[in-house]
Design a protein around this motif. Sequence first.
Motif, PDB file in Angstrom:
ATOM      1  N   THR A 173      -6.804  -5.952  25.229  1.00  0.00           N
ATOM      2  CA  THR A 173      -6.617  -5.762  23.831  1.00  0.00           C
ATOM      3  C   THR A 173      -7.510  -6.359  23.102  1.00  0.00           C
ATOM      4  O   THR A 173      -8.442  -7.298  23.704  1.00  0.00           O
ATOM      5  CB  THR A 173      -5.179  -6.353  23.452  1.00  0.00           C
ATOM      6  OG1 THR A 173      -5.416  -7.797  23.975  1.00  0.00           O
ATOM      7  CG2 THR A 173      -4.266  -5.786  24.363  1.00  0.00           C
ATOM      8  N   GLU A 174      -7.771  -6.039  21.944  1.00  0.00           N
ATOM      9  CA  GLU A 174      -9.021  -6.858  21.094  1.00  0.00           C
ATOM     10  C   GLU A 174      -8.582  -8.114  20.658  1.00  0.00           C
ATOM     11  O   GLU A 174      -7.373  -8.481  20.150  1.00  0.00           O
ATOM     12  CB  GLU A 174      -9.272  -5.849  19.821  1.00  0.00           C
ATOM     13  CG  GLU A 174      -9.579  -4.282  20.332  1.00  0.00           C
ATOM     14  CD  GLU A 174      -9.813  -3.375  19.050  1.00  0.00           C
ATOM     15  OE1 GLU A 174      -9.506  -3.994  17.797  1.00  0.00           O
ATOM     16  OE2 GLU A 174     -10.071  -2.412  19.421  1.00  0.00           O
ATOM     17  N   PRO A 175      -9.313  -9.006  20.829  1.00  0.00           N
ATOM     18  CA  PRO A 175      -9.149 -10.692  20.498  1.00  0.00           C
ATOM     19  C   PRO A 175      -9.104 -10.691  18.977  1.00  0.00           C
ATOM     20  O   PRO A 175      -8.397 -11.705  18.648  1.00  0.00           O
ATOM     21  CB  PRO A 175     -10.304 -11.263  21.265  1.00  0.00           C
ATOM     22  CG  PRO A 175     -11.386 -10.457  21.388  1.00  0.00           C
ATOM     23  CD  PRO A 175     -10.784  -9.006  21.390  1.00  0.00           C
ATOM     24  N   GLY A 226     -17.895  -2.655  15.981  1.00  0.00           N
ATOM     25  CA  GLY A 226     -17.721  -1.244  15.481  1.00  0.00           C
ATOM     26  C   GLY A 226     -16.658  -1.232  14.253  1.00  0.00           C
ATOM     27  O   GLY A 226     -15.831  -2.002  14.212  1.00  0.00           O
ATOM     28  N   VAL A 227     -16.931  -0.260  13.671  1.00  0.00           N
ATOM     29  CA  VAL A 227     -15.723  -0.062  12.389  1.00  0.00           C
ATOM     30  C   VAL A 227     -14.595   0.632  12.964  1.00  0.00           C
ATOM     31  O   VAL A 227     -14.363   1.102  14.232  1.00  0.00           O
ATOM     32  CB  VAL A 227     -16.288   0.801  11.337  1.00  0.00           C
ATOM     33  CG1 VAL A 227     -17.353   0.420  10.649  1.00  0.00           C
ATOM     34  CG2 VAL A 227     -16.652   2.095  11.835  1.00  0.00           C
ATOM     35  N   LYS A 228     -13.458   0.132  12.357  1.00  0.00           N
ATOM     36  CA  LYS A 228     -12.310   0.857  12.855  1.00  0.00           C
ATOM     37  C   LYS A 228     -12.198   2.384  12.849  1.00  0.00           C
ATOM     38  O   LYS A 228     -13.046   3.093  12.097  1.00  0.00           O
ATOM     39  CB  LYS A 228     -10.947   0.543  11.810  1.00  0.00           C
ATOM     40  CG  LYS A 228     -10.052   0.638  12.245  1.00  0.00           C
ATOM     41  CD  LYS A 228      -8.957  -0.195  11.568  1.00  0.00           C
ATOM     42  CE  LYS A 228      -7.228  -0.170  11.997  1.00  0.00           C
ATOM     43  NZ  LYS A 228      -7.171  -0.603  13.417  1.00  0.00           N
ATOM     44  N   LYS A 229     -11.953   2.719  14.083  1.00  0.00           N
ATOM     45  CA  LYS A 229     -11.813   4.360  14.139  1.00  0.00           C
ATOM     46  C   LYS A 229     -13.378   4.758  14.597  1.00  0.00           C
ATOM     47  O   LYS A 229     -13.515   5.880  14.492  1.00  0.00           O
ATOM     48  CB  LYS A 229     -11.156   5.253  13.310  1.00  0.00           C
ATOM     49  CG  LYS A 229      -9.851   4.856  12.854  1.00  0.00           C
ATOM     50  CD  LYS A 229      -9.043   5.541  14.117  1.00  0.00           C
ATOM     51  CE  LYS A 229      -7.631   5.178  13.975  1.00  0.00           C
ATOM     52  NZ  LYS A 229      -6.876   5.658  15.187  1.00  0.00           N
ATOM     53  N   GLY A 230     -14.141   3.766  14.774  1.00  0.00           N
ATOM     54  CA  GLY A 230     -15.416   4.265  15.191  1.00  0.00           C
ATOM     55  C   GLY A 230     -15.769   4.627  16.586  1.00  0.00           C
ATOM     56  O   GLY A 230     -16.885   4.856  17.068  1.00  0.00           O
ATOM     57  N   GLY A 231     -14.707   4.376  17.442  1.00  0.00           N
ATOM     58  CA  GLY A 231     -14.963   4.981  19.009  1.00  0.00           C
ATOM     59  C   GLY A 231     -15.375   3.574  19.682  1.00  0.00           C
ATOM     60  O   GLY A 231     -15.546   3.933  20.926  1.00  0.00           O
ATOM     61  N   THR A 232     -15.060   2.576  19.400  1.00  0.00           N
ATOM     62  CA  THR A 232     -15.289   1.397  20.102  1.00  0.00           C
ATOM     63  C   THR A 232     -14.294   1.267  21.461  1.00  0.00           C
ATOM     64  O   THR A 232     -14.944   0.865  22.551  1.00  0.00           O
ATOM     65  CB  THR A 232     -15.097  -0.043  19.246  1.00  0.00           C
ATOM     66  OG1 THR A 232     -13.848  -0.026  18.934  1.00  0.00           O
ATOM     67  CG2 THR A 232     -16.086  -0.133  18.392  1.00  0.00           C
ATOM     68  N   ARG A 233     -13.089   1.681  21.417  1.00  0.00           N
ATOM     69  CA  ARG A 233     -12.163   1.827  22.484  1.00  0.00           C
ATOM     70  C   ARG A 233     -12.827   2.722  23.641  1.00  0.00           C
ATOM     71  O   ARG A 233     -12.721   2.269  24.678  1.00  0.00           O
ATOM     72  CB  ARG A 233     -10.833   2.172  22.096  1.00  0.00           C
ATOM     73  CG  ARG A 233      -9.974   2.441  23.377  1.00  0.00           C
ATOM     74  CD  ARG A 233      -9.952   1.462  24.173  1.00  0.00           C
ATOM     75  NE  ARG A 233      -9.142   0.248  23.493  1.00  0.00           N
ATOM     76  CZ  ARG A 233      -8.750  -0.852  24.289  1.00  0.00           C
ATOM     77  NH1 ARG A 233      -8.817  -0.863  25.493  1.00  0.00           N
ATOM     78  NH2 ARG A 233      -8.199  -1.855  23.482  1.00  0.00           N
ATOM     79  N   ALA A 234     -13.367   3.592  23.089  1.00  0.00           N
ATOM     80  CA  ALA A 234     -13.947   4.728  24.125  1.00  0.00           C
ATOM     81  C   ALA A 234     -15.191   4.070  25.015  1.00  0.00           C
ATOM     82  O   ALA A 234     -15.401   4.166  26.011  1.00  0.00           O
ATOM     83  CB  ALA A 234     -14.436   5.940  23.579  1.00  0.00           C
ATOM     84  N   VAL A 235     -16.154   3.198  24.000  1.00  0.00           N
ATOM     85  CA  VAL A 235     -17.207   2.500  24.662  1.00  0.00           C
ATOM     86  C   VAL A 235     -16.833   1.590  25.560  1.00  0.00           C
ATOM     87  O   VAL A 235     -17.345   1.578  26.913  1.00  0.00           O
ATOM     88  CB  VAL A 235     -18.113   1.870  23.421  1.00  0.00           C
ATOM     89  CG1 VAL A 235     -19.214   1.084  23.989  1.00  0.00           C
ATOM     90  CG2 VAL A 235     -18.428   3.017  22.352  1.00  0.00           C
TER      91      VAL A 235
HETATM   92  N1  LIG Z   1     -16.877  10.450  22.035  1.00  0.00           N
HETATM   93  C1  LIG Z   1     -16.103  10.651  20.922  1.00  0.00           C
HETATM   94  N2  LIG Z   1     -16.651  11.551  19.916  1.00  0.00           N
HETATM   95  C2  LIG Z   1     -15.612  11.342  18.802  1.00  0.00           C
HETATM   96  N3  LIG Z   1     -14.745  10.749  18.586  1.00  0.00           N
HETATM   97  C3  LIG Z   1     -14.383  10.008  19.372  1.00  0.00           C
HETATM   98  C4  LIG Z   1     -14.909   9.699  20.643  1.00  0.00           C
HETATM   99  N4  LIG Z   1     -14.448   8.774  21.351  1.00  0.00           N
HETATM  100  C5  LIG Z   1     -13.359   8.312  20.675  1.00  0.00           C
HETATM  101  N5  LIG Z   1     -13.282   9.143  19.372  1.00  0.00           N
HETATM  102  C6  LIG Z   1     -12.315   8.863  18.403  1.00  0.00           C
HETATM  103  O1  LIG Z   1     -12.314   7.601  18.096  1.00  0.00           O
HETATM  104  C7  LIG Z   1     -11.153   7.255  17.406  1.00  0.00           C
HETATM  105  C8  LIG Z   1     -10.905   5.833  18.218  1.00  0.00           C
HETATM  106  O2  LIG Z   1     -11.644   4.895  17.500  1.00  0.00           O
HETATM  107  P1  LIG Z   1     -11.441   3.508  17.848  1.00  0.00           P
HETATM  108  O3  LIG Z   1     -11.440   3.318  19.349  1.00  0.00           O
HETATM  109  O4  LIG Z   1     -12.594   2.568  17.513  1.00  0.00           O
HETATM  110  O5  LIG Z   1     -10.105   3.114  17.153  1.00  0.00           O
HETATM  111  S1  LIG Z   1      -9.597   1.718  16.840  1.00  0.00           S
HETATM  112  O6  LIG Z   1     -10.360   1.226  15.370  1.00  0.00           O
HETATM  113  O7  LIG Z   1      -9.871   0.812  17.557  1.00  0.00           O
HETATM  114  O8  LIG Z   1      -8.219   1.996  16.588  1.00  0.00           O
HETATM  115  C9  LIG Z   1     -10.126   8.271  17.900  1.00  0.00           C
HETATM  116  O9  LIG Z   1      -9.859   8.921  16.827  1.00  0.00           O
HETATM  117  P2  LIG Z   1      -8.559   9.705  16.312  1.00  0.00           P
HETATM  118  O10 LIG Z   1      -7.941  10.320  17.471  1.00  0.00           O
HETATM  119  O11 LIG Z   1      -8.605  10.548  15.142  1.00  0.00           O
HETATM  120  O12 LIG Z   1      -7.499   8.288  16.124  1.00  0.00           O
HETATM  121  C10 LIG Z   1     -11.062   8.940  19.081  1.00  0.00           C
HETATM  122  O13 LIG Z   1     -10.506  10.349  19.218  1.00  0.00           O
END
Ligand SMILES: Nc1ncnc2c1ncn2[C@@H]1O[C@H](COP(=O)(O)OS(=O)(=O)O)[C@@H](OP(=O)(O)O)[C@H]1O
Length: 168
Positions: free
Chosen positions: A151-153, A127-136
Motif C-alpha cells: 500500500t502507499e505509505p 505521480g499525481v493521483k490517477k497518473g498510473g503510478t500503481r501500474a509503474v
Molecule cells: N498504461 C496506462 N495507460 C493508460 N492508463 C493507465 C495505464 N496504466 C494505468 N492506467 C490508469 O491509471 C489509473 C490509475 O492510476 P493510479 O495508479 O495513479 O491511481 S491512484 O491515484 O493511485 O489511485 C487507472 O485509471 P482508472 O481506471 O480510470 O481509474 C488506470 O486505468
Amino acid sequence: MAHRLLTSPNRLSARFAFIFTISLSFTYLCYSIISCRGTIMTNSQTNSQAYDDKRCVTNKNAGGKKLLGKVEEGCTSTFVDVKEAQRDGAGGTSATGSSRGEGKLSKNISLAQKYGNKKLPNALIVGVKKGGTRAVLEFIRIHPDVRALGTEPHFFDRNYDRGLDWYR
Ligand SMILES: Nc1ncnc2c1ncn2[C@@H]1O[C@H](COP(=O)(O)OS(=O)(=O)O)[C@@H](OP(=O)(O)O)[C@H]1O
C-alpha cells in the motif's frame, strides 16, 4: 439415404473406417493429455526452482514495518542466493563444508535484521493521483530483487510529522 445404397462389403469397410478413426482420435487425445500434463509439471518444477533460487528470506521482525525499496545483497539484503547457500550447506562438493553455508545464510539474515528494516527506500515513484503510478509499481515489482510496499505509505502528504523513524 446414402448409406442405404452401400452394398454389404462397402458397409463393412465404412464401419471399419469409422472405428479406426474413433480409435485414432482416442489415441491422439490420450497422447495429448499425457504430454500436456508432462509439460505443465516440467514448467511448474522449473518455475519453482527459479523461484527458489531467489527466494526472499522472511524476516520475522519485519511485520508491520514500512519498507520501501531494494535491500542490497551482502550488506543489508533480505534476499539471499538460496541455491548457493544450499550448495555450500550440503558440503558434498564444497571444500568449506556446511558450516560456511549456514554461516553465510545466518550472517545475511542477521544483517537484514540489523539494517534491513531500517533502511530508507532506494527509489520513490512520484505521480499525481490517477497518473498510473500503481501500474509503474506493479511493473517494477516483477523484478525478483525489488521489494515494495503493498500500500502507499503517504509519508510526504499525511505522515510527514511522524518522522523518518516511522518512514524507515
Ligand atoms: N498504461 C496506462 N495507460 C493508460 N492508463 C493507465 C495505464 N496504466 C494505468 N492506467 C490508469 O491509471 C489509473 C490509475 O492510476 P493510479 O495508479 O495513479 O491511481 S491512484 O491515484 O493511485 O489511485 C487507472 O485509471 P482508472 O481506471 O480510470 O481509474 C488506470 O486505468
